[in-house]
Design a protein around this motif. Structure first.
Motif, PDB file in Angstrom:
ATOM      1  N   LYS A  55      40.691  41.326  54.156  1.00  0.00           N
ATOM      2  CA  LYS A  55      41.074  39.962  54.490  1.00  0.00           C
ATOM      3  C   LYS A  55      42.008  39.400  53.424  1.00  0.00           C
ATOM      4  O   LYS A  55      41.737  39.511  52.225  1.00  0.00           O
ATOM      5  N   ALA A  56      43.101  38.802  53.868  1.00  0.00           N
ATOM      6  CA  ALA A  56      44.004  38.136  52.938  1.00  0.00           C
ATOM      7  C   ALA A  56      43.316  36.913  52.360  1.00  0.00           C
ATOM      8  O   ALA A  56      42.546  36.228  53.041  1.00  0.00           O
ATOM      9  N   ASN A  57      43.602  36.654  51.093  1.00  0.00           N
ATOM     10  CA  ASN A  57      42.953  35.547  50.390  1.00  0.00           C
ATOM     11  C   ASN A  57      43.992  34.809  49.563  1.00  0.00           C
ATOM     12  O   ASN A  57      43.866  34.689  48.355  1.00  0.00           O
ATOM     13  N   GLY A  58      45.038  34.335  50.243  1.00  0.00           N
ATOM     14  CA  GLY A  58      46.110  33.649  49.531  1.00  0.00           C
ATOM     15  C   GLY A  58      46.771  34.587  48.530  1.00  0.00           C
ATOM     16  O   GLY A  58      47.035  35.755  48.829  1.00  0.00           O
ATOM     17  N   GLU A  59      47.029  34.091  47.327  1.00  0.00           N
ATOM     18  CA  GLU A  59      47.684  34.892  46.299  1.00  0.00           C
ATOM     19  C   GLU A  59      46.710  35.769  45.531  1.00  0.00           C
ATOM     20  O   GLU A  59      47.126  36.621  44.746  1.00  0.00           O
TER      21      GLU A  59
ATOM     22  N   VAL B 228      30.165  42.376  39.426  1.00  0.00           N
ATOM     23  CA  VAL B 228      31.302  43.299  39.363  1.00  0.00           C
ATOM     24  C   VAL B 228      32.282  42.992  40.491  1.00  0.00           C
ATOM     25  O   VAL B 228      31.898  42.867  41.658  1.00  0.00           O
ATOM     26  N   THR B 229      33.557  42.847  40.106  1.00  0.00           N
ATOM     27  CA  THR B 229      34.616  42.450  41.034  1.00  0.00           C
ATOM     28  C   THR B 229      35.888  43.212  40.688  1.00  0.00           C
ATOM     29  O   THR B 229      36.188  43.410  39.509  1.00  0.00           O
ATOM     30  N   PRO B 230      36.669  43.637  41.670  1.00  0.00           N
ATOM     31  CA  PRO B 230      37.959  44.270  41.361  1.00  0.00           C
ATOM     32  C   PRO B 230      38.870  43.331  40.570  1.00  0.00           C
ATOM     33  O   PRO B 230      38.740  42.104  40.647  1.00  0.00           O
ATOM     34  N   ILE B 231      39.797  43.911  39.826  1.00  0.00           N
ATOM     35  CA  ILE B 231      40.738  43.149  39.013  1.00  0.00           C
ATOM     36  C   ILE B 231      42.155  43.223  39.572  1.00  0.00           C
ATOM     37  O   ILE B 231      42.850  42.215  39.674  1.00  0.00           O
ATOM     38  N   GLY B 232      42.588  44.418  39.935  1.00  0.00           N
ATOM     39  CA  GLY B 232      44.002  44.661  40.163  1.00  0.00           C
ATOM     40  C   GLY B 232      44.619  44.140  41.443  1.00  0.00           C
ATOM     41  O   GLY B 232      45.666  43.486  41.406  1.00  0.00           O
ATOM     42  N   PRO B 233      44.046  44.434  42.623  1.00  0.00           N
ATOM     43  CA  PRO B 233      44.771  44.182  43.869  1.00  0.00           C
ATOM     44  C   PRO B 233      44.829  42.717  44.291  1.00  0.00           C
ATOM     45  O   PRO B 233      44.267  42.296  45.311  1.00  0.00           O
ATOM     46  N   LYS B 234      45.528  41.920  43.484  1.00  0.00           N
ATOM     47  CA  LYS B 234      45.822  40.538  43.851  1.00  0.00           C
ATOM     48  C   LYS B 234      47.145  40.546  44.618  1.00  0.00           C
ATOM     49  O   LYS B 234      48.088  41.232  44.228  1.00  0.00           O
ATOM     50  N   ALA B 235      47.221  39.751  45.655  1.00  0.00           N
ATOM     51  CA  ALA B 235      48.431  39.743  46.478  1.00  0.00           C
ATOM     52  C   ALA B 235      49.670  39.390  45.654  1.00  0.00           C
ATOM     53  O   ALA B 235      50.739  39.949  45.870  1.00  0.00           O
ATOM     54  N   ARG B 236      49.525  38.508  44.689  1.00  0.00           N
ATOM     55  CA  ARG B 236      50.687  38.102  43.898  1.00  0.00           C
ATOM     56  C   ARG B 236      51.182  39.209  42.960  1.00  0.00           C
ATOM     57  O   ARG B 236      52.261  39.113  42.399  1.00  0.00           O
TER      58      ARG B 236
ATOM     59  N   ALA C 119      46.197  39.889  57.695  1.00  0.00           N
ATOM     60  CA  ALA C 119      47.415  39.075  57.719  1.00  0.00           C
ATOM     61  C   ALA C 119      48.161  39.265  56.419  1.00  0.00           C
ATOM     62  O   ALA C 119      47.577  39.640  55.392  1.00  0.00           O
ATOM     63  N   GLU C 120      49.462  39.011  56.444  1.00  0.00           N
ATOM     64  CA  GLU C 120      50.245  39.086  55.220  1.00  0.00           C
ATOM     65  C   GLU C 120      49.908  37.878  54.342  1.00  0.00           C
ATOM     66  O   GLU C 120      50.039  36.741  54.783  1.00  0.00           O
ATOM     67  N   PRO C 121      49.458  38.114  53.108  1.00  0.00           N
ATOM     68  CA  PRO C 121      49.099  37.001  52.229  1.00  0.00           C
ATOM     69  C   PRO C 121      50.308  36.117  51.924  1.00  0.00           C
ATOM     70  O   PRO C 121      51.426  36.603  51.772  1.00  0.00           O
ATOM     71  N   LYS C 122      50.061  34.827  51.842  1.00  0.00           N
ATOM     72  CA  LYS C 122      51.121  33.890  51.499  1.00  0.00           C
ATOM     73  C   LYS C 122      51.197  33.768  49.976  1.00  0.00           C
ATOM     74  O   LYS C 122      50.229  33.345  49.334  1.00  0.00           O
TER      75      LYS C 122
ATOM     76  N   ALA D 267      53.533  32.329  46.802  1.00  0.00           N
ATOM     77  CA  ALA D 267      54.645  31.467  46.406  1.00  0.00           C
ATOM     78  C   ALA D 267      55.577  32.182  45.429  1.00  0.00           C
ATOM     79  O   ALA D 267      56.805  32.108  45.544  1.00  0.00           O
ATOM     80  N   GLN D 268      55.001  32.874  44.450  1.00  0.00           N
ATOM     81  CA  GLN D 268      55.805  33.597  43.457  1.00  0.00           C
ATOM     82  C   GLN D 268      55.041  34.827  42.992  1.00  0.00           C
ATOM     83  O   GLN D 268      53.924  34.719  42.496  1.00  0.00           O
ATOM     84  N   ARG D 269      55.640  35.977  43.154  1.00  0.00           N
ATOM     85  CA  ARG D 269      55.004  37.221  42.734  1.00  0.00           C
ATOM     86  C   ARG D 269      55.212  37.474  41.251  1.00  0.00           C
ATOM     87  O   ARG D 269      56.200  37.031  40.660  1.00  0.00           O
ATOM     88  N   LEU D 270      54.267  38.211  40.668  1.00  0.00           N
ATOM     89  CA  LEU D 270      54.443  38.645  39.291  1.00  0.00           C
ATOM     90  C   LEU D 270      55.647  39.573  39.221  1.00  0.00           C
ATOM     91  O   LEU D 270      55.859  40.379  40.136  1.00  0.00           O
ATOM     92  N   PRO D 271      56.440  39.474  38.161  1.00  0.00           N
ATOM     93  CA  PRO D 271      57.611  40.355  38.051  1.00  0.00           C
ATOM     94  C   PRO D 271      57.200  41.813  37.865  1.00  0.00           C
ATOM     95  O   PRO D 271      56.097  42.114  37.401  1.00  0.00           O
TER      96      PRO D 271
END
Length: 334
Positions: free
Chosen positions: A84-88, A183-191, A209-212, A214-218
């Motif tokens: 499930k997408a969860n914003g950024e 315990v929670t994952p760290i890496g796979p954030k949409a941003r 769905a494609e997460p919305k 605003a600005q991705r990490l470089p």
């Protein structure tokens, strides 16, 4: 015994039947700790170079630094399930999913694996387990107590470094992956992931769905073409924010270093440390605007001593490029 009976599917390629490895879903979700990485069947070959059906390679724009180790990342979402997408933020992965991350160094032109860490989503939550590769590179065994592995490698500057590489024990995995003690994952954030990759997950039915964003990490490798502040903030988000957040293990520091944080004090700017001690280096501010040499944040990134070095786990070397990125951001502050 048939191929299907041992978890091997078959596919027809140019008229020939070719075996295709299938992940053992029960190894992910059942109680207990599988003794070997191969027990999960995440890979179709013993050397973990050929991902099994449904095991998806991915990358992060700005990755966590781990002693200059190269990393191979994979995501597994079981058939019939959907993330499930969860914003950024973090993609919400269903029960039965796994995140697989292998660490290694180039040796004589080949990647030699040191360890593979797995995050397994079971009905009672996420479980983190470390597996250490043997000298023959044909098996990785569970090491709940962690391990130390001597490694010599060449860093990006061309310098040769020799370290005692630390494979974390099971409890140390939890220290970095704990959010409110869970315990929670760290890496796979949409941003922190490529938009095209996420779109492919949607097209494959693996993501709702494609997460919305605003600005991705470089992208770290392309940081010279990105704004200085964005590069530094992305680095802190990837390397520090999992602990330095209100729900993290370093919440008592008063620092909140996530990409989304806008409060300058929470970012340490002009903020005095919550506790004096040798970790502060007798410096006055976590971030001294315009003065990286007198900023505790940079001081601790440049040190290796226990109780001073930050991050506390996962490195035996100073990440020169990371220090430079954060120092450049601080130097521009007024």
């Amino acid at each position: 015994m048939s191929l299907a009976a041992i978890g091997i599917a078959t596919t027809l390629v140019l008229g020939a039947t070719v075996p295709v490895a299938k992940v053992d879903d029960a190894a992910i979700t059942a109680a207990g700790f599988p003794a070997q990485l191969s027990d999960y069947r995440f890979f179709g070959d013993a050397k973990a170079r050929d991902p099994a059906e449904g095991v998806i390679p991915y990358r992060l724009n700005t990755p966590l630094f781990s002693d200059y180790a190269e990393k191979l990342r994979y995501l597994y979402i079981p058939d019939g399930r959907q993330a499930k997408a969860n914003g950024e933020g973090l993609i919400a992965l269903p029960v039965g999913s796994a995140i697989i991350k292998s660490f290694g160094y180039e040796h004589d032109g080949n990647l030699r694996l040191i360890e593979t860490r797995v995050l397994l989503h079971r009905a009672d939550g996420w479980l983190a387990l470390p597996y250490v590769w043997n000298d023959a590179q044909d098996a990785a065994m569970l090491k709940l107590g962690g391990s130390r592995v001597p490694v010599t490698f060449i860093d990006p500057s061309g310098a040769t470094r020799s370290i005692s590489y630390a494979v974390p024990n099971k409890n140390q995995c939890k220290e970095c992956h704990a959010v409110n003690g869970v315990v929670t994952p760290i890496g796979p954030k949409a941003r922190n992931m490529d938009a095209a990759f996420l779109a492919q997950l949607v097209a494959a039915g693996k993501l709702d769905a494609e997460p919305k964003v605003a600005q991705r990490l470089p992208v770290w490798e392309d940081r010279a073409n990105a704004p200085v502040e964005a590069v530094a903030r992305a680095y802190l988000d990837a390397n520090c924010a999992h602990c330095h957040r209100a729900e993290g293990s370093a919440s008592n520091s008063g620092l909140s270093l996530g990409w989304e944080v806008a409060d300058s004090v929470a970012l340490g700017i002009g903020k005095r440390p919550t506790a004096a001690g040798r970790g502060s280096g007798d410096l006055d501010f976590d971030v001294a605007p315009g003065d990286p040499a007198h900023s505790i944040l940079v001081h601790r990134m440049k040190r290796l001593e226990p109780g001073v070095a930050m991050p506390e786990l996962g490195r035996a070397t100073v990440h020169d490029e990371g220090v430079a990125a954060v120092a450049a951001w601080i130097a521009r502050m007024r």
